[in-house]
Design a protein around this motif. Structure first.
Motif, PDB file in Angstrom:
ATOM      1  N   LYS A  39     -60.735  87.513  62.566  1.00 51.79           N
ATOM      2  CA  LYS A  39     -59.999  88.783  62.447  1.00 51.79           C
ATOM      3  C   LYS A  39     -60.867  89.964  62.859  1.00 51.79           C
ATOM      4  N   GLN A  40     -62.129  89.908  62.510  1.00 49.93           N
ATOM      5  CA  GLN A  40     -63.048  91.001  62.856  1.00 49.93           C
ATOM      6  C   GLN A  40     -63.225  91.121  64.367  1.00 49.93           C
ATOM      7  N   ILE A  41     -63.440  90.001  65.021  1.00 48.52           N
ATOM      8  CA  ILE A  41     -63.698  90.046  66.460  1.00 48.52           C
ATOM      9  C   ILE A  41     -62.448  90.436  67.238  1.00 48.52           C
ATOM     10  N   VAL A  42     -61.291  89.972  66.795  1.00 45.21           N
ATOM     11  CA  VAL A  42     -60.042  90.351  67.465  1.00 45.21           C
ATOM     12  C   VAL A  42     -59.799  91.849  67.311  1.00 45.21           C
ATOM     13  N   ARG A  43     -59.987  92.374  66.118  1.00 46.01           N
ATOM     14  CA  ARG A  43     -59.804  93.822  65.904  1.00 46.01           C
ATOM     15  C   ARG A  43     -60.776  94.644  66.733  1.00 46.01           C
ATOM     16  N   ALA A  44     -62.034  94.214  66.768  1.00 45.61           N
ATOM     17  CA  ALA A  44     -63.037  94.952  67.545  1.00 45.61           C
ATOM     18  C   ALA A  44     -62.691  94.935  69.034  1.00 45.61           C
ATOM     19  N   ALA A  45     -62.323  93.773  69.548  1.00 45.14           N
ATOM     20  CA  ALA A  45     -61.994  93.663  70.977  1.00 45.14           C
ATOM     21  C   ALA A  45     -60.732  94.454  71.314  1.00 45.14           C
ATOM     22  N   ASP A  46     -59.711  94.387  70.452  1.00 45.63           N
ATOM     23  CA  ASP A  46     -58.480  95.153  70.687  1.00 45.63           C
ATOM     24  C   ASP A  46     -58.740  96.656  70.637  1.00 45.63           C
ATOM     25  N   SER A  47     -59.706  97.060  69.841  1.00 43.58           N
ATOM     26  CA  SER A  47     -60.018  98.476  69.673  1.00 43.58           C
ATOM     27  C   SER A  47     -60.601  99.109  70.943  1.00 43.58           C
ATOM     28  N   ILE A  48     -61.216  98.316  71.779  1.00 43.13           N
ATOM     29  CA  ILE A  48     -61.792  98.856  73.020  1.00 43.13           C
ATOM     30  C   ILE A  48     -60.688  99.490  73.864  1.00 43.13           C
TER      31      ILE A  48
END
Length: 127
Positions: A39-48
Motif C-alpha cells: 500500500k505504501q509503495i502504490v501510494r507513493a508511486a501514484d503520488s508522483i
C-alpha cells in the motif's frame, strides 16, 4: 474534450508507467506484503503523477514548482519502498530490472521539468 496539458507531458506519462508497473507487481503479493509495503509503495508511486497533474492546474509557476518538488519527493519515497521490498525478498530481480529503467529515465526528466517551470524566454521587442 481536449486533454489537459499535463497528460501530454513525457514526465507525466513516465510517472503513469511506473505507477502502473508497480500496481501490477504489488497486486500479486500476499496479503501481509500488500498491507505493509504494498500500500505504501502504490501510494507513493501514484503520488508522483498526481502531484504533476495538480501542479499544472495551479495559477502560478511557484505553486506548480512546489507540487513538482512534492512529486520528486514521492519518487524518492517510491525508491525507498522498492529497496525495502527487494531487501525483504518480495521483489524479484526481474521485477527490479523492469522498474529501474523507468525510474532512471523519470528522475532526471522530473528535475528538468522542475527547472523549466517559470523559465519562459522573453519575447524579443521591436525597436
Amino acid at each position: 474534450m481536449a486533454k489537459p496539458n499535463f497528460q501530454n507531458l513525457h514526465v507525466y506519462k513516465l510517472s503513469e508507467k511506473l505507477a502502473d508497473e508497480i500496481w501490477t507487481i504489488v497486486s500479486k503479493w500476499d496479503k501481509f506484503a500488500k498491507d505493509t509495503i504494498g500500500k505504501q509503495i502504490v501510494r507513493a508511486a501514484d503520488s508522483i503523477g498526481a502531484n504533476i497533474a495538480e501542479g499544472s492546474g495551479r495559477y502560478n509557476f511557484q505553486d506548480n514548482r512546489r507540487f513538482v518538488r512534492i512529486a520528486r519527493a514521492s519518487l524518492y519515497e517510491t525508491r525507498h519502498w522498492l529497496r525495502r521490498a527487494y531487501t525483504r525478498n518480495i521483489l524479484t530481480v526481474e521485477q527490479v530490472n523492469r522498474l529501474i529503467p523507468i525510474i532512471d529515465e523519470l528522475s532526471p526528466k522530473l528535475n528538468a521539468y522542475l527547472n523549466s517551470i517559470g523559465n519562459i524566454p522573453e519575447k524579443p521587442t521591436d525597436n
